[in-house]
Motif scaffolding. Structure first.
Motif, PDB file in Angstrom:
ATOM      1  N   PHE A  30      -7.346  -5.654  -0.120  1.00 44.93           N
ATOM      2  CA  PHE A  30      -7.600  -4.409  -0.849  1.00 44.93           C
ATOM      3  C   PHE A  30      -8.440  -4.707  -2.085  1.00 44.93           C
ATOM      4  CE2 PHE A  30      -3.302  -2.482   0.673  1.00 44.93           C
ATOM      5  CZ  PHE A  30      -3.852  -2.281   1.925  1.00 44.93           C
TER       6      PHE A  30
ATOM      7  N   ALA B 223      -6.159   2.861  -0.379  1.00 43.03           N
ATOM      8  CA  ALA B 223      -5.650   2.038   0.713  1.00 43.03           C
ATOM      9  C   ALA B 223      -4.819   2.927   1.625  1.00 43.03           C
ATOM     10  CB  ALA B 223      -4.794   0.903   0.143  1.00 43.03           C
TER      11      ALA B 223
ATOM     12  N   ALA C 168       0.810  -1.222   0.000  1.00 41.19           N
ATOM     13  CA  ALA C 168       0.000   0.000   0.000  1.00 41.19           C
ATOM     14  C   ALA C 168       0.838   1.264   0.000  1.00 41.19           C
ATOM     15  CB  ALA C 168      -0.913   0.023   1.221  1.00 41.19           C
TER      16      ALA C 168
ATOM     17  N   LYS D 190      -2.612  -7.994   2.419  1.00 36.77           N
ATOM     18  CA  LYS D 190      -3.047  -6.668   2.008  1.00 36.77           C
ATOM     19  C   LYS D 190      -3.497  -6.673   0.554  1.00 36.77           C
ATOM     20  CE  LYS D 190       0.494  -4.582   4.035  1.00 36.77           C
ATOM     21  NZ  LYS D 190       1.399  -3.609   4.662  1.00 36.77           N
TER      22      LYS D 190
ATOM     23  N   THR E  18      -3.010   3.406  -4.423  1.00 40.11           N
ATOM     24  CA  THR E  18      -2.031   3.196  -3.357  1.00 40.11           C
ATOM     25  C   THR E  18      -1.088   4.396  -3.280  1.00 40.11           C
ATOM     26  OG1 THR E  18      -0.547   1.973  -4.813  1.00 40.11           O
ATOM     27  CG2 THR E  18      -2.115   0.672  -3.511  1.00 40.11           C
TER      28      THR E  18
END
Ligand code: SF4
Ligand SMILES: [Zn+2]
Ligand SMILES: [Zn+2]
Lengths: 74, 329
Positions: free
Chosen positions: B141, B53, A70, B137, B155
């Motif tokens: 996501f 995110a 992320a 993740k 992101t």
């Protein structure tokens, strides 16, 4: 009397005498300027900014780690 | 130093642009660089619903802030990884930011969704925390974006993240990853149907160095979490960033040249290594997985479900062992 410096990750405090500019301070501490922000009284300082003898300075690292799905290194 | 735009007192100097900015013009500069990336790489339009995110860190909160200011339709997503006080504090930062800007935030927790935290998963699977964490993740996501009907997943990857990943992929000549390393990954469809498998993913901060996202967050009063994840130690990505930052210090513009030079001159040469294997639904959760090379039913599970099954099996073994041990005593 010197410049009071707060370093992060882990947090610690140092007192450095002598540096007159941000660049001089970073050189003295052998910190790579591209990897940090230098902050005085919640304000960012450019590399040529002059420092006073009693300044309180934070040197904040900006490069995070992690495998980054992320971004943020998190 | 003086601001390049208004000649006022500068607070940030960017050596690779040979420029310095006052707070207001620095914010304008970052905003226009993000707008430029969005346009240049056809990332998103204002009609798209964007899911961002967020981790509570500077980059993800900064990209959310910029996209809100540019008028995009944004919602943020926070995944609680269960990494002790660190996760608690990073969630607080995300929630506080959302509250202060009136932004929409969805939160989910790994433990509630799947029954384990990142540290527990690492112990159970005997793999380094970051590997399980990354897998979780990516999976969560994508799942959240599809379930909630978003068009694009955003992101907070910045220039330093991208150039460090590129550097790592070059060191190991990982041609598949080199083929896939783009600021935009288009959505993919599962099987012959028309259901989306992977949502479109974009990285609007690719033109912004990590030092600049930190400066942006500070100037905009974004109270991000400065503390590092306690699991990060010995991380290779971090070493690459430090090495590249030394090169940047000696020769400003090095990171930008390496990354954008790659996109312009080299990326397409790895196109056939990208892997366009057909996707089939995972037998367990229905999420897309690669069909080729699958033998046996077990292999048709996606890597997330395989890891989850392994973790639950190991946990059951442990519980059995301890029950057994107690009986014997
Ligand atoms: S450092 Fe590793 S474990 Fe921690 S959040 Fe980042 S990827 Fe996850
Ligand atoms: Zn200005
Ligand atoms: Zn699955």
């Amino acid at each position: 009397m010197g410049v009071k410096v707060k370093l992060r990750n882990p947090d610690r405090l140092l007192e450095i005498s002598g540096p007159r500019t941000v660049t001089a301070l970073l050189n003295q501490l052998e910190v790579v300027s591209e990897g940090v922000l230098v902050i005085r009284d919640a304000t960012l300082l450019t590399r040529d900014e002059r420092l006073g003898p009693d300044d309180e300075i934070e040197i904040r690292p900006v490069l995070s780690g992690g495998s980054h799905p992320a971004g943020d290194g998190r | 130093m003086r601001c390049k735009v208004c000649r006022g007192h500068a607070v940030v100097d960017i050596r690779r642009h040979n420029a310095a900015f006052c707070p207001d013009h620095f914010v304008d500069h970052v905003t226009s660089q993000v707008a430029k990336a969005l346009k240049e790489f056809k990332m998103a339009t204002v009609e798209d619903r964007l899911l961002i995110a967020v981790s509570g860190g500077k980059d993800s909160l900064a990209v959310w802030d910029v996209l809100m200011n540019l008028g995009y339709d944004t919602t943020a997503f926070y995944l609680d990884l269960g990494i002790g006080g660190y996760s608690a504090r990073s969630k607080e930062a995300a929630v506080a930011f959302a509250g202060s800007r009136g932004g929409k935030l969805i939160t989910r927790s790994l433990r509630e969704e799947h029954g384990f935290t990142v540290p527990e998963l690492s112990t159970l699977t005997r793999r380094v925390p970051c590997s399980g964490c990354g897998l979780n993740k990516r999976y969560e996501f994508n799942r959240a974006a599809l379930e909630e009907g978003f068009d694009v997943l955003v992101t907070g990857h910045n220039l330093d993240d991208e150039v460090a990943t590129l550097f790592g992929n070059v060191l190991g000549w990982n041609t598949q990853m080199l083929g896939r390393q783009r600021p935009v990954l288009q959505e993919r469809i599962v099987g012959a149907g028309d259901s989306r498998a992977f949502v479109k993913k974009i990285k609007p901060l690719v033109r912004i160095a990590e030092r600049e996202t930190a400066a942006y967050a500070l100037i905009r009063g974004i109270d991000y979490i400065v503390e590092e994840c306690p699991m990060v130690e010995g991380n290779t990505q971090h070493r690459y960033k430090e090495a590249l930052t030394l090169l940047e210090e000696a020769s400003p513009g090095t990171k930008h040249r390496m990354y954008f030079g790659f996109l312009k001159n080299a990326s397409d040469r790895f196109a056939e290594d990208r892997g366009s294997a057909e996707l089939i639904p995972c037998t367990d959760c229905g999420a897309p997985t690669v069909a080729s090379g699958a033998h046996g039913v077990e292999k048709l599970m996606c890597s997330f479900c395989k890891t989850k099954a392994l973790a639950h099996a190991r946990r059951a073994e442990r519980t059995n062992d301890s029950v057994h041990g107690a009986e014997q005593r």
